[in-house]
Design a protein around this motif. Structure first.
Motif, PDB file in Angstrom:
ATOM      1  N   UNK A   9       0.816  -1.211   0.000  1.00 24.12           N
ATOM      2  CA  UNK A   9       0.000   0.000   0.000  1.00 24.12           C
ATOM      3  C   UNK A   9       0.850   1.261   0.000  1.00 24.12           C
ATOM      4  N   UNK A  10       1.947   1.250   0.728  1.00 23.84           N
ATOM      5  CA  UNK A  10       2.790   2.442   0.797  1.00 23.84           C
ATOM      6  C   UNK A  10       3.428   2.742  -0.560  1.00 23.84           C
ATOM      7  N   UNK A  11       3.961   1.700  -1.210  1.00 22.52           N
ATOM      8  CA  UNK A  11       4.550   1.903  -2.532  1.00 22.52           C
ATOM      9  C   UNK A  11       3.506   2.337  -3.538  1.00 22.52           C
ATOM     10  N   UNK A  12       2.300   1.753  -3.468  1.00 16.10           N
ATOM     11  CA  UNK A  12       1.239   2.117  -4.399  1.00 16.10           C
ATOM     12  C   UNK A  12       0.854   3.580  -4.234  1.00 16.10           C
ATOM     13  N   UNK A  13       0.736   4.026  -2.985  1.00 18.28           N
ATOM     14  CA  UNK A  13       0.362   5.418  -2.743  1.00 18.28           C
ATOM     15  C   UNK A  13       1.432   6.381  -3.251  1.00 18.28           C
ATOM     16  N   UNK A  14       2.688   6.005  -3.086  1.00 20.56           N
ATOM     17  CA  UNK A  14       3.783   6.880  -3.534  1.00 20.56           C
ATOM     18  C   UNK A  14       3.775   7.012  -5.059  1.00 20.56           C
ATOM     19  N   UNK A  15       3.608   5.895  -5.747  1.00 17.21           N
ATOM     20  CA  UNK A  15       3.575   5.959  -7.205  1.00 17.21           C
ATOM     21  C   UNK A  15       2.310   6.669  -7.692  1.00 17.21           C
ATOM     22  N   UNK A  16       1.203   6.479  -6.967  1.00 22.59           N
ATOM     23  CA  UNK A  16      -0.029   7.164  -7.349  1.00 22.59           C
ATOM     24  C   UNK A  16       0.152   8.673  -7.270  1.00 22.59           C
ATOM     25  N   UNK A  17       0.761   9.147  -6.214  1.00 20.41           N
ATOM     26  CA  UNK A  17       0.968  10.587  -6.066  1.00 20.41           C
ATOM     27  C   UNK A  17       1.831  11.136  -7.199  1.00 20.41           C
ATOM     28  N   UNK A  18       2.858  10.387  -7.572  1.00 16.07           N
ATOM     29  CA  UNK A  18       3.722  10.826  -8.671  1.00 16.07           C
ATOM     30  C   UNK A  18       2.975  10.784 -10.005  1.00 16.07           C
ATOM     31  N   UNK A  19       2.133   9.762 -10.176  1.00 16.40           N
ATOM     32  CA  UNK A  19       1.372   9.648 -11.420  1.00 16.40           C
ATOM     33  C   UNK A  19       0.424  10.832 -11.592  1.00 16.40           C
ATOM     34  N   UNK A  20      -0.174  11.292 -10.499  1.00 16.46           N
ATOM     35  CA  UNK A  20      -1.118  12.408 -10.579  1.00 16.46           C
ATOM     36  C   UNK A  20      -0.420  13.711 -10.952  1.00 16.46           C
TER      37      UNK A  20
END
Length: 657
Positions: free
Chosen positions: A621-632
Motif C-alpha cells: 500500500x505504501x509503494x502504491x500510494x507513492x507511485x499514485x501521487x507521482x502519477x497524478x
C-alpha cells in the motif's frame, strides 16, 4: 560538367550502376559465396575502397541473377532520396531508414509500423522444392549507430531491436560493412547479445594496377571520349601513384595500389575540363592530381563551413594547421587538441567526405588525414579559389535526419530550416518533409505549439502537391500531439479530419485508438488497433493493444501482444509487460524491478500508474500510494481520463505508530 560524364565521383555505385562497375570481378564472386554460406559476414576496408559499391552494384546483382532471396542494401542512416521518418510517425528513425532501404518498393506507411523482426519474417521464401531459402540482407553504416548509441536513446532502441531480430530469425544471413577502424567496436557489440554467432570477415583492399586499368578502359569504352593513345590511362595511374607516395620513389618496381575514390575525383576533374567538342584525352590533358584534390577539398570545406554556420575558411584553416607540417607532410592529432568549434558533427562530415579518419589508441581518439597526398593538396587550396557550392536540399534534409537521430537537435534544426527555405518549386516535397521534421524536432525540444505550426505548414505543402495521404498523416500527428497535451477534444477533431483523408493509414488508426483509449472508449480503441493489425501487422498497434489489455486486467492477451511486439525497450511497454506478468504472479517482481523502469521515464503518467497498480497487486500500500501521487503530477505524458478514473482510492499507506 558535360552531361555525358561516365564517372560518378565520390558517391557510391548503386543498383542501376551495375553495368559500369568494373575492376572487382574476383571480389564479387568471393563475397557472394561467403555471404550465402554464413549467417554473419563483416565486410571491412578503409574508407574509399568501395565497400558499399561492391555490395550494391556487384554482389547483390550477382546473387539476384542467381535466384537468391536477397534484399536491397539497407542503412539505418536516413538518405536524401528516402522517405522522411517524421512524415510517417515512425517510432524509430533508424529502423524506418533500414526497412525502407531494404524494401524501397513497399509503401513507407506500412513499413513505418513494422519491427525489424517482423519485416525479416515477412521476407522468408521457399525454393522450388519448398525448402526455406536464406534471406540475405546487408546493412551499411551500422558501426556509426554502435559508436553513438550510448549517448542516444533512439540508437540504443534500434540496436536492441536489431539484436532481437538477429537472435530470433535463424534463416537470415546478414552482411555488415565497416571501416577498418570501426571493426573492434562493432565486434564487441556483436559479442554482447544472444548465443555467439561465428563471424566471417572479408577485407576489401584497394585496386591493384591491373584492376585500376580495367576500371579506366572499361568506363571509357562506353563513352564518346577515348584515351589517345590508350597508354594515357597508365599515365593517369602513374600520376596518382606519384601523388600518393609519402616520399621519393624507391624504384623497386612494385606497382602502387590505387584508391578508387581518388581515381574518381581525378577523372571527374579531367572531365570537367573537357569541352563539348573534345573526343580524345591526350597526355597533356591529364590533370595535376594535387590540384584536382585541392579543388575537391575546397568544395568539401566550403559545404561544411556553410552547413555548420562557421566563419569563412574556419574548417580549411584548421585542417591545414592541425594536419599538415611546415614541410608539407601529414601528421596525426589527438581529439583533445581540436578546438571546440570542430564539433563531432564537423568531424563526421570530414570523415564522410574522405578527408580524415579517426582511430582509437589506448582509449584515446586520434584523427589523421585519410590520404597522405591530401597534405600537399590542402596547401594548394589557395590556388583554386573558393569552393563553396549550393547544396542540394535533399542532401541537407538527409543531414538533418542524421543529426536529429544522433541527438544534435540544434544542428538538425539548422539543416532542416535550410532545406525548408529552398526557393526552387521543384523541391516543394523536400520543403514539406523539412517542415515536418522541424515539427518533430520542436516536439522533442518541448515546444508543442511550434511543432504544431511546422506540421500545419508541411500539411499545406502536401495539399498543394495533392498528396492527401501525407496530409492525413500530419493531421494524425497533430492529433497525437494534442493527446500528449491532454487536449482530447482537439485530438479527436484532428484525427477525424485525418481519417477523412487517409482512413486506412495505420498512423491514423493508431492515433484514433489513442484518443479513444484516453477517453475510456476501450472497445472502440481495440477495434481501431485490430484494423491496423489486419491491414499492416503494425508493431506499434500490437504493443498498444497489449498495453490496453494489461491496464484492464487481461493478462494473457496482453502478454501475447507484448511478447511479440519487440518494443520492450520502451518504458511504458516494459511496465505494461511487468503489470501483465504481475496479474498472473504478484510476487514475481520486486520494488527494485519497478524503479529500474521508472528511472527511465520518471514523469510518465502511464508508467507510474502501472507501477502503482503492481504495488497494489503485491499488497504494498505504501509503494502504491507513492507511485499514485507521482502519477497524478506526471506531465510527459499526463495520465488519461481513463487512468484517472481507474486510479484506486483505497491505496493509502498504513498509519504510522
Amino acid at each position: 560538367m558535360r552531361s555525358d560524364c561516365p564517372w560518378i565521383g565520390v558517391r557510391a555505385f548503386g543498383p542501376t550502376d551495375a553495368g559500369r562497375f568494373f575492376g572487382r570481378s574476383r571480389e564479387i564472386t568471393e563475397l557472394a559465396a561467403l555471404w550465402r554460406g554464413n549467417r554473419l559476414v563483416v565486410l571491412t576496408g578503409d574508407s574509399g575502397t568501395g565497400k558499399t559499391s561492391l555490395v550494391r552494384a556487384g554482389v547483390i546483382r550477382r546473387l539476384a541473377d542467381q535466384g537468391a532471396n536477397v534484399l536491397s542494401m539497407g542503412s539505418p542512416m536516413p538518405g536524401p532520396d528516402g522517405p522522411a521518418a517524421a512524415d510517417f510517425g515512425a517510432r524509430n528513425v533508424h529502423t524506418f531508414a533500414l526497412l525502407t532501404s531494404w524494401c524501397p518498393d513497399e509503401p513507407a506507411a506500412r513499413l513505418s509500423e513494422l519491427s525489424i523482426r517482423d519485416m525479416l519474417l515477412r521476407q522468408e521464401k521457399g525454393d522450388r522444392l519448398g525448402k526455406l531459402m536464406p534471406t540475405l540482407v546487408a546493412i551499411d553504416h551500422l558501426p556509426r549507430i554502435v559508436a553513438t548509441a550510448e549517448c542516444h536513446e533512439e540508437g540504443r532502441g534500434f540496436l536492441a531491436e536489431l539484436a532481437e531480430a538477429l537472435v530470433h530469425t535463424r534463416g537470415v544471413h546478414i552482411l555488415i560493412t565497416a571501416r577498418t577502424e570501426e571493426v573492434p567496436e562493432l565486434s564487441a557489440w556483436l559479442r554482447s547479445f544472444g548465443p555467439p554467432v561465428e563471424v566471417a570477415v572479408f577485407d576489401l583492399e584497394t585496386l591493384d594496377r591491373d584492376d585500376a586499368l580495367e576500371v579506366l578502359s572499361s568506363t571509357m569504352d562506353g563513352s564518346v571520349v577515348q584515351f589517345a593513345p590508350r597508354a594515357v590511362a597508365g599515365q593517369v595511374l602513374d600520376e596518382l601513384a606519384e601523388a600518393g607516395r609519402d616520399g621519393p620513389s624507391t624504384g623497386d618496381g612494385e606497382p602502387t595500389p590505387v584508391e578508387p575514390v581518388l581515381l574518381q575525383i581525378v577523372m571527374v576533374e579531367l572531365w570537367e575540363r573537357l569541352s563539348g567538342q573534345d573526343t580524345f584525352i591526350t597526355p597533356q590533358m591529364v590533370p595535376d592530381v594535387e590540384l584536382a584534390l585541392a579543388r575537391y577539398c575546397a568544395r568539401v570545406v566550403g559545404s561544411i563551413t556553410s552547413d555548420h554556420d562557421l566563419p569563412t575558411c574556419e574548417v580549411g584553416t584548421w585542417l591545414r594547421k592541425a594536419f599538415v607540417t611546415s614541410e608539407g607532410e601529414a601528421r596525426t592529432i589527438s581529439s583533445t587538441d581540436r578546438p571546440e568549434e570542430m564539433t563531432e558533427g564537423v568531424i563526421r562530415a570530414l570523415e564522410d567526405n574522405y578527408l580524415i579518419r579517426s582511430f582509437t589508441v589506448g582509449g584515446a581518439v586520434h584523427h589523421t588525414l585519410r590520404h597522405a597526398c591530401l597534405a600537399r593538396a590542402l596547401r594548394r587550396v589557395g590556388e583554386v579559389g573558393p569552393g563553396g557550392r549550393q547544396r542540394d536540399p535533399r542532401e541537407t534534409l538527409a543531414a538533418a535526419e542524421v543529426a536529429r537521430s544522433s541527438g544534435d537537435l540544434a544542428l538538425a534544426r539548422r539543416y532542416a530550416l535550410s532545406a525548408a527555405r529552398s526557393s526552387d518549386p521543384r523541391h516543394l516535397r523536400v520543403q514539406a518533409h523539412a517542415e515536418s521534421l522541424l515539427g518533430r524536432i520542436a516536439h522533442e525540444q518541448g515546444w508543442p505549439e511550434v511543432a504544431e505550426r511546422h506540421y500545419r505548414v508541411a500539411g499545406a505543402h502536401f495539399e498543394r502537391l495533392q498528396d492527401v495521404g501525407e496530409s492525413g498523416r500530419l493531421l494524425a500527428t497533430i492529433g497525437r500531439l494534442k493527446i500528449a497535451q491532454g487536449d482530447h477534444a482537439g485530438a479527436l477533431r484532428e484525427l477525424n479530419n485525418a481519417a477523412r483523408r487517409a482512413a486506412n493509414d495505420p498512423h491514423v488508426q493508431i492515433g484514433l485508438a489513442l484518443v479513444f483509449w484516453a477517453d475510456g472508449r476501450i472497445e472502440a480503441a481495440i477495434a481501431e488497433l485490430n484494423r491496423a493489425l489486419r491491414d499492416t501487422g503494425a508493431s506499434e498497434a500490437r504493443q498498444l493493444r497489449g498495453e490496453i489489455n494489461a491496464d484492464r486486467g487481461e493478462a494473457e492477451a496482453a502478454l501475447r501482444d507484448l511478447d511479440r511486439s519487440g518494443l520492450h525497450s520502451h518504458p511504458a511497454a516494459r511496465m505494461a509487460w511487468v503489470l501483465a506478468s504481475a496479474l498472473r504472479s504478484p510476487d514475481r517482481f520486486t520494488p527494485g524491478d519497478l524503479e529500474e523502469i521508472v528511472v527511465e521515464a520518471p514523469d510518465n503518467g502511464l508508467v507510474l500508474w502501472r507501477a502503482a497498480r503492481i504495488c497494489e497487486l503485491r499488497g504494498d500500500a505504501e509503494g502504491a500510494a507513492a507511485y499514485r501521487a507521482r502519477a497524478e503530477r506526471a506531465a510527459t505524458p499526463p495520465m488519461t481520463k481513463y487512468h484517472r478514473r481507474r486510479m484506486p482510492n483505497t491505496l493509502q499507506p498504513p498509519p504510522r505508530d
